[in-house]
Design a protein around this motif. Structure first.
Motif, mmCIF file in Angstrom:
data_model
loop_
_atom_site.group_PDB
_atom_site.id
_atom_site.type_symbol
_atom_site.label_atom_id
_atom_site.label_comp_id
_atom_site.label_asym_id
_atom_site.label_seq_id
_atom_site.Cartn_x
_atom_site.Cartn_y
_atom_site.Cartn_z
ATOM 1 N N GLN A 22 0.825 -1.204 0.000
ATOM 2 C CA GLN A 22 0.000 0.000 0.000
ATOM 3 C C GLN A 22 0.867 1.266 0.000
ATOM 4 O OE1 GLN A 22 -2.465 0.467 3.449
ATOM 5 N NE2 GLN A 22 -3.727 2.063 2.542
ATOM 6 N N GLY A 23 1.929 1.274 0.817
ATOM 7 C CA GLY A 23 2.782 2.455 0.904
ATOM 8 C C GLY A 23 3.438 2.784 -0.425
ATOM 9 N N TYR A 24 4.023 1.770 -1.057
ATOM 10 C CA TYR A 24 4.673 2.004 -2.345
ATOM 11 C C TYR A 24 3.650 2.354 -3.415
ATOM 12 C CZ TYR A 24 9.421 0.741 -1.005
ATOM 13 O OH TYR A 24 10.674 0.724 -0.444
ATOM 14 N N ALA A 25 2.472 1.699 -3.398
ATOM 15 C CA ALA A 25 1.447 1.984 -4.409
ATOM 16 C C ALA A 25 0.979 3.436 -4.302
ATOM 17 C CB ALA A 25 0.272 1.026 -4.252
ATOM 18 N N GLU A 26 0.735 3.916 -3.095
ATOM 19 C CA GLU A 26 0.306 5.304 -2.914
ATOM 20 C C GLU A 26 1.409 6.281 -3.309
ATOM 21 O OE1 GLU A 26 -0.870 5.514 1.146
ATOM 22 O OE2 GLU A 26 -2.849 4.582 0.802
ATOM 23 N N PHE A 79 7.902 9.233 -5.556
ATOM 24 C CA PHE A 79 9.213 8.639 -5.845
ATOM 25 C C PHE A 79 9.714 9.087 -7.206
ATOM 26 C CE2 PHE A 79 6.981 5.345 -3.270
ATOM 27 C CZ PHE A 79 7.726 5.511 -2.114
ATOM 28 N N GLU A 80 11.030 9.131 -7.288
ATOM 29 C CA GLU A 80 11.660 9.355 -8.585
ATOM 30 C C GLU A 80 11.570 8.072 -9.392
ATOM 31 O OE1 GLU A 80 15.602 10.658 -7.905
ATOM 32 O OE2 GLU A 80 14.996 12.541 -6.909
ATOM 33 N N GLU A 81 11.936 8.168 -10.667
ATOM 34 C CA GLU A 81 11.772 7.030 -11.561
ATOM 35 C C GLU A 81 12.555 5.812 -11.064
ATOM 36 O OE1 GLU A 81 12.496 5.835 -16.251
ATOM 37 O OE2 GLU A 81 12.635 7.923 -15.605
ATOM 38 N N LYS A 82 13.787 6.072 -10.570
ATOM 39 C CA LYS A 82 14.608 4.964 -10.093
ATOM 40 C C LYS A 82 13.970 4.321 -8.853
ATOM 41 C CE LYS A 82 19.275 3.942 -8.493
ATOM 42 N NZ LYS A 82 20.624 4.479 -8.184
ATOM 43 N N ASP A 83 13.454 5.143 -7.971
ATOM 44 C CA ASP A 83 12.809 4.613 -6.759
ATOM 45 C C ASP A 83 11.496 3.914 -7.076
ATOM 46 O OD1 ASP A 83 14.842 5.509 -5.125
ATOM 47 O OD2 ASP A 83 13.907 7.480 -4.815
ATOM 48 N N GLN A 84 10.835 4.392 -8.130
ATOM 49 C CA GLN A 84 9.589 3.740 -8.535
ATOM 50 C C GLN A 84 9.849 2.292 -8.977
ATOM 51 O OE1 GLN A 84 7.530 6.041 -11.488
ATOM 52 N NE2 GLN A 84 7.112 7.758 -10.099
ATOM 53 N N GLU A 85 10.926 2.116 -9.755
ATOM 54 C CA GLU A 85 11.262 0.758 -10.202
ATOM 55 C C GLU A 85 11.612 -0.132 -9.001
ATOM 56 O OE1 GLU A 85 14.373 1.022 -13.045
ATOM 57 O OE2 GLU A 85 13.126 2.023 -14.572
ATOM 58 N N LYS A 86 12.336 0.444 -8.055
ATOM 59 C CA LYS A 86 12.674 -0.314 -6.859
ATOM 60 C C LYS A 86 11.408 -0.664 -6.066
ATOM 61 C CE LYS A 86 15.415 -0.096 -2.643
ATOM 62 N NZ LYS A 86 16.341 0.712 -1.809
ATOM 63 N N GLY A 87 10.481 0.313 -6.009
ATOM 64 C CA GLY A 87 9.225 0.085 -5.302
ATOM 65 C C GLY A 87 8.404 -1.017 -5.952
#
Length: 443
Positions: A250-254, A261-269
């Motif tokens: 839920q945290g990463y989805a929100e 998040f930045e693009e790099k963090d989004q991929e990690k998420g």
């Protein structure tokens, strides 16, 4: 109807039947016994009289003149001459003598009962010696006298039976009360179990089979208490195990939705979300499997399994994990026999135990199979740190995890499979320092 009343009625009925049969048999036999006893008494009395008459008078002619002597005897008797078929003397009036002669044959010496009017008489015949005299002494006793004795005996017998019946009923009431009271107390303890008042359960005093039932009820209550506590703990742990990955997802989805998040963090998420989804899937699948194992016996498809082949399958599947962790894996199978179980599920159970050993081992895992006391024993042990003391009583419960544990369901699944397959699993003392599991099957 209460059990106590049923037992009392059954006992009283049985007592009445036994006493009735006994009374009937005694009533039927007592008259015959009295007649036989009276006949022996008459015979003894008659022999005494005959002896006295013979000694005192001697000849036939003298004996025939003994009427005065016979009249002095308080007996019913005849002095009978069988040669002349004549009553020479009697202690009874002539009309009674005539009545006897009309209803009975004096010459017939085999009849033991004579009739006169509405009465019967017991008879005994004593022959004078020598038999050439032809004289007999016939003694009689009215049956009314014997029947009076019979009635008196039966009356006393009934009185004894009545007193005995009262005593027996009182004793039965005491014993059934002593028997039923523990059952009544046990009923109230079961009511407490029904209301889940486990802390209020009390032990009751009993003996024999009732004590065994009481012990079983107490053990059942303890097991039910433990089961309910386990279920409560299970739901708490399950909710915790499921909530943690859900909160992460839920945290990463929100964050991704709100462009936090930045693009790099989004991929990690996204990678973390996929890992947590995979973990959730594993937990849910194992929960479903465990539920089926506990509730659906049809989930097991038993067949004959070759034990060496089964152990080879375990070793083959562990090879990649053993190579990755650099563990020395040793297998030793000393039996060449079979057992009946669900091969796929039993393989799953042994894999769970072996993976658990590899996960916690420092450098070595041993898998041994041998026979002991007509039992097939499989042991999986490692040289790791072992199981903490506080976890040992709960190690096979759901969501109980040691260090480096994953879902906490692996050992619970192994136990369910092994027990449903007719085996047992337990912790044992390891010879190489870590944890040791013993799986035991009847040979």
């Amino acid at each position: 109807m209460k059990l106590q009343y049923q037992l009392n009625i059954a006992f009283t009925t049985l007592l009445i039947v036994i006493m009735s049969v006994t009374g009937y048999v005694i009533y039927s036999l007592i008259l015959d016994l009295l007649i036989e006893d009276e006949r022996r008494h008459l015979e003894q009395t008659g022999e005494t009289l005959v002896s006295v008459l013979t000694d005192s008078y001697g000849t036939r002619e003298e004996i025939q003149q003994t009427n005065e002597f016979l009249q002095d005897q308080d007996l019913h008797l005849f002095l009978y001459d069988r040669f002349q078929d004549t009553v020479l003397s009697s202690t009874m009036p002539d009309r009674i003598v005539d009545g006897f002669r009309q209803n009975n044959s004096f010459a017939e010496n085999t009849e033991n009962l004579w009739e006169f009017g509405n009465h019967n008489y017991v008879t005994s015949r004593i022959v004078f010696q020598p038999e050439g005299t032809g004289l007999e002494l016939i003694l009689l006793t009215p049956m009314n006298d014997l029947q009076a004795v019979q009635q008196d005996f039966v009356t006393r017998l009934l009185l004894v039976f009545l007193i005995g019946a009262i005593a027996a009923v009182l004793l039965s009431t005491f014993l059934t009360t002593k028997l039923v009271t523990p059952l009544t107390q046990l009923k109230w303890q079961l009511k407490k179990i029904e209301k889940r008042q486990f802390d209020d359960i009390e032990r009751i005093k009993a003996t024999g089979e009732i004590k065994e039932v009481e012990q079983s009820v107490y053990e059942m209550a303890e097991e039910l208490r433990r089961y309910m506590h386990t279920q409560q703990t299970f739901f708490q742990n399950a909710s915790h195990e499921l909530k943690t990955p859900l909160m992460t997802i839920q945290g990463y989805a929100e964050g991704i939705r709100d462009h936090v998040f930045e693009e790099k963090d989004q991929e990690k998420g996204l990678e973390i979300m996929m890992a947590e989804v995979s973990r959730l899937k594993t937990i849910i699948n194992e929960m479903i499997l465990l539920a089926k194992l506990d509730s659906e016996p049809t989930a097991y498809e038993s067949a004959e399994i070759n034990i060496p082949i089964l152990i080879d399958q375990v070793a083959d599947r562990m090879l990649p994990l053993v190579s990755e962790k650099g563990i020395d894996f040793h297998q030793n199978v000393e039996v060449d026999s079979t057992l009946v179980a669900d091969e796929e599920k039993l393989l799953r159970a042994l894999l769970n135990l072996t993976i658990n050993g590899i996960r916690h081992a420092n450098s070595q895992v041993n898998l041994n199979v041998y026979k002991r006391n007509q039992m097939i024993v499989m042991t999986i042990e490692d040289d790791g740190e072992g199981i903490p003391e506080d976890l040992i009583p709960h190690i096979f419960h759901r969501f109980v995890k040691g260090k480096n544990g994953e879902t906490g369901l692996g050992l619970a699944i192994a136990r369910a499979i092994i027990e449903q397959s007719g085996g047992k699993i337990r912790l044992a003392k390891s010879e190489i320092g870590g944890a040791k599991f013993e799986v035991i099957f009847p040979d």
